[in-house]
Write a protein that holds these residues in place. Structure first.
Motif, PDB file in Angstrom:
ATOM      1  N   GLU A  25       8.024   9.894   4.263  1.00 57.23           N
ATOM      2  CA  GLU A  25       7.275   9.321   4.911  1.00 57.23           C
ATOM      3  C   GLU A  25       6.203   8.912   3.693  1.00 57.23           C
ATOM      4  OE1 GLU A  25       5.674  10.647   8.736  1.00 57.23           O
ATOM      5  OE2 GLU A  25       6.681   8.817   9.846  1.00 57.23           O
ATOM      6  N   ARG A  26       5.572  10.416   2.853  1.00 56.77           N
ATOM      7  CA  ARG A  26       4.584  10.514   1.900  1.00 56.77           C
ATOM      8  C   ARG A  26       5.082  10.180   0.860  1.00 56.77           C
ATOM      9  NH1 ARG A  26       6.096  16.168   1.699  1.00 56.77           N
ATOM     10  NH2 ARG A  26       4.258  16.683   3.633  1.00 56.77           N
ATOM     11  N   MET A  27       6.717   9.910   0.841  1.00 62.84           N
ATOM     12  CA  MET A  27       6.980   9.044  -0.321  1.00 62.84           C
ATOM     13  C   MET A  27       6.733   7.228   0.002  1.00 62.84           C
ATOM     14  SD  MET A  27      10.547   9.182  -2.066  1.00 62.84           S
ATOM     15  CE  MET A  27      10.602  10.817  -2.501  1.00 62.84           C
ATOM     16  N   VAL A  28       6.707   6.545   0.929  1.00 64.40           N
ATOM     17  CA  VAL A  28       6.280   5.428   1.192  1.00 64.40           C
ATOM     18  C   VAL A  28       4.846   5.068   1.152  1.00 64.40           C
ATOM     19  CG1 VAL A  28       5.906   4.032   3.383  1.00 64.40           C
ATOM     20  CG2 VAL A  28       8.995   5.262   3.034  1.00 64.40           C
ATOM     21  N   GLN A  29       4.024   6.207   1.126  1.00 66.69           N
ATOM     22  CA  GLN A  29       2.819   6.410   1.478  1.00 66.69           C
ATOM     23  C   GLN A  29       2.397   6.100  -0.252  1.00 66.69           C
ATOM     24  OE1 GLN A  29       0.958   9.281   3.906  1.00 66.69           O
ATOM     25  NE2 GLN A  29       1.769   8.116   5.822  1.00 66.69           N
ATOM     26  N   ASP A  30       3.033   6.863  -0.656  1.00 63.04           N
ATOM     27  CA  ASP A  30       2.625   7.313  -2.081  1.00 63.04           C
ATOM     28  C   ASP A  30       2.909   5.504  -2.985  1.00 63.04           C
ATOM     29  OD1 ASP A  30       2.225   9.885  -2.049  1.00 63.04           O
ATOM     30  OD2 ASP A  30       3.677  10.474  -2.593  1.00 63.04           O
ATOM     31  N   ILE A  31       4.036   5.266  -2.309  1.00 60.10           N
ATOM     32  CA  ILE A  31       4.076   4.070  -2.805  1.00 60.10           C
ATOM     33  C   ILE A  31       3.353   2.553  -2.999  1.00 60.10           C
ATOM     34  CG2 ILE A  31       6.169   2.356  -3.316  1.00 60.10           C
ATOM     35  CD1 ILE A  31       8.103   3.945  -2.777  1.00 60.10           C
ATOM     36  N   GLU A  32       3.485   2.816  -1.632  1.00 56.59           N
ATOM     37  CA  GLU A  32       2.155   2.104  -1.450  1.00 56.59           C
ATOM     38  C   GLU A  32       0.943   1.765  -1.737  1.00 56.59           C
ATOM     39  OE1 GLU A  32       4.185   0.801   3.741  1.00 56.59           O
ATOM     40  OE2 GLU A  32       2.287   2.348   3.243  1.00 56.59           O
ATOM     41  N   PHE A  33       0.019   3.040  -1.815  1.00 53.53           N
ATOM     42  CA  PHE A  33      -0.706   3.584  -2.456  1.00 53.53           C
ATOM     43  C   PHE A  33      -0.875   2.951  -3.868  1.00 53.53           C
ATOM     44  CE2 PHE A  33      -3.710   6.238  -4.210  1.00 53.53           C
ATOM     45  CZ  PHE A  33      -4.773   5.924  -4.503  1.00 53.53           C
ATOM     46  N   MET A  34       0.338   3.022  -4.497  1.00 47.75           N
ATOM     47  CA  MET A  34       0.418   2.672  -5.748  1.00 47.75           C
ATOM     48  C   MET A  34       0.407   1.674  -6.365  1.00 47.75           C
ATOM     49  SD  MET A  34       0.760   4.000  -9.417  1.00 47.75           S
ATOM     50  CE  MET A  34       1.516   6.032  -8.966  1.00 47.75           C
ATOM     51  N   GLN A  35       1.361   0.493  -4.920  1.00 48.36           N
ATOM     52  CA  GLN A  35       0.650  -0.809  -5.065  1.00 48.36           C
ATOM     53  C   GLN A  35      -0.375  -0.986  -5.361  1.00 48.36           C
ATOM     54  OE1 GLN A  35       3.886  -1.494  -1.925  1.00 48.36           O
ATOM     55  NE2 GLN A  35       5.078  -2.431  -3.598  1.00 48.36           N
ATOM     56  N   ILE A  36      -1.356  -0.265  -4.408  1.00 52.67           N
ATOM     57  CA  ILE A  36      -2.500  -0.817  -4.427  1.00 52.67           C
ATOM     58  C   ILE A  36      -3.349  -0.578  -5.591  1.00 52.67           C
ATOM     59  CG2 ILE A  36      -5.033  -0.613  -3.425  1.00 52.67           C
ATOM     60  CD1 ILE A  36      -3.132  -0.114  -0.466  1.00 52.67           C
ATOM     61  N   GLU A  37      -2.926   0.487  -6.064  1.00 55.54           N
ATOM     62  CA  GLU A  37      -3.361   1.147  -7.375  1.00 55.54           C
ATOM     63  C   GLU A  37      -2.790  -0.395  -8.590  1.00 55.54           C
ATOM     64  OE1 GLU A  37      -2.683   4.661  -8.135  1.00 55.54           O
ATOM     65  OE2 GLU A  37      -4.757   5.680  -7.307  1.00 55.54           O
ATOM     66  N   MET A  38      -2.098  -0.592  -8.703  1.00 52.26           N
ATOM     67  CA  MET A  38      -0.618  -1.275  -9.555  1.00 52.26           C
ATOM     68  C   MET A  38      -2.456  -3.241  -9.303  1.00 52.26           C
ATOM     69  SD  MET A  38       2.526  -0.892  -9.747  1.00 52.26           S
ATOM     70  CE  MET A  38       2.901  -2.438 -10.675  1.00 52.26           C
ATOM     71  N   LYS A  39      -2.306  -3.166  -8.332  1.00 51.78           N
ATOM     72  CA  LYS A  39      -3.221  -4.554  -7.714  1.00 51.78           C
ATOM     73  C   LYS A  39      -4.429  -4.138  -8.329  1.00 51.78           C
ATOM     74  CE  LYS A  39      -0.627  -6.485  -3.988  1.00 51.78           C
ATOM     75  NZ  LYS A  39      -1.033  -6.333  -2.403  1.00 51.78           N
TER      76      LYS A  39
END
Length: 207
Positions: A86-100
């Protein structure tokens, strides 16, 4: 058929990050299902251990409880794995937001650069100087007009402005093309003196 082929040929919007998130969530869901099965099994084994103790089968009950303890440790490990997923999923989703956000900043930066190329600092200074000169020129015209017009002229200008605002035309008097000649002072004085001489004569006749 054409629509089906069109959909197949269309570029997919699913990114590698989306696929990774999907896989992580699937693994998390499988671990939760495994966790649920183990919990049900532990409840049954605990109930069975009580039953064995009642029947006097202490050794079998002890062996069953040891097995249950091992499965409890597996549950703890499973819980940690679920938390990590779950932590890894949250990190990837947050990274996607940062990339946008970074992509948006890059687009904005490129836009600012192009605008700066179109209008340089020298252009801005030139426009500001021209604007200031226009304002000063208009102020001088206003001052000249204010000193040259009488109050009657000011009233006429305001009346014309009011008529234009209301969509009406103002009938202004026509200005003669030729200058008006000045009347000599002697021409106006002679009739007065003649009238003064004729006045005593009229009085004598009346007497």
């Amino acid at each position: 058929m054409g629509n089906v082929f069109g959909r197949k040929n269309r570029a997919s919007r699913v990114t590698e990050q989306d696929k990774a998130i999907l896989q992580l969530k699937q693994q998390r869901d499988k671990l939760k299902q495994y966790q649920k099965r183990i919990n049900l099994k532990l409840e049954k084994e605990r109930f069975l251990a009580k039953q064995l103790l009642k029947d006097g089968k202490k050794e079998k009950a002890l062996l069953l409880l040891k097995k249950k303890r091992y499965q409890d440790q597996l549950l703890d490990k499973t819980e940690n794995q679920i938390s990590n997923l779950e932590r890894m999923v949250q990190d990837i989703e947050f990274m996607q937001i940062e990339m946008k956000v970074i992509e948006g900043l890059k687009v904005g930066n490129d836009c600012l650069k192009s605008m700066h190329e179109v209008m340089s600092l020298e252009d801005v200074e030139r426009i500001m100087d021209e604007t200031q000169e226009s304002i000063e020129y208009q102020r001088q015209i206003d001052e000249m007009l204010a000193g040259a017009l009488t109050q009657e002229d000011e009233d006429a200008v305001l009346a014309e402005l009011e008529a234009i605002t209301q969509g009406e035309d103002v009938a202004l008097p026509e200005v003669p093309a030729e200058p008006i000649p000045d009347v000599p002072e002697a021409a106006t004085a002679k009739p007065e003196r003649k009238e003064a001489r004729n006045k005593p004569n009229r009085e004598m006749l009346a007497a």
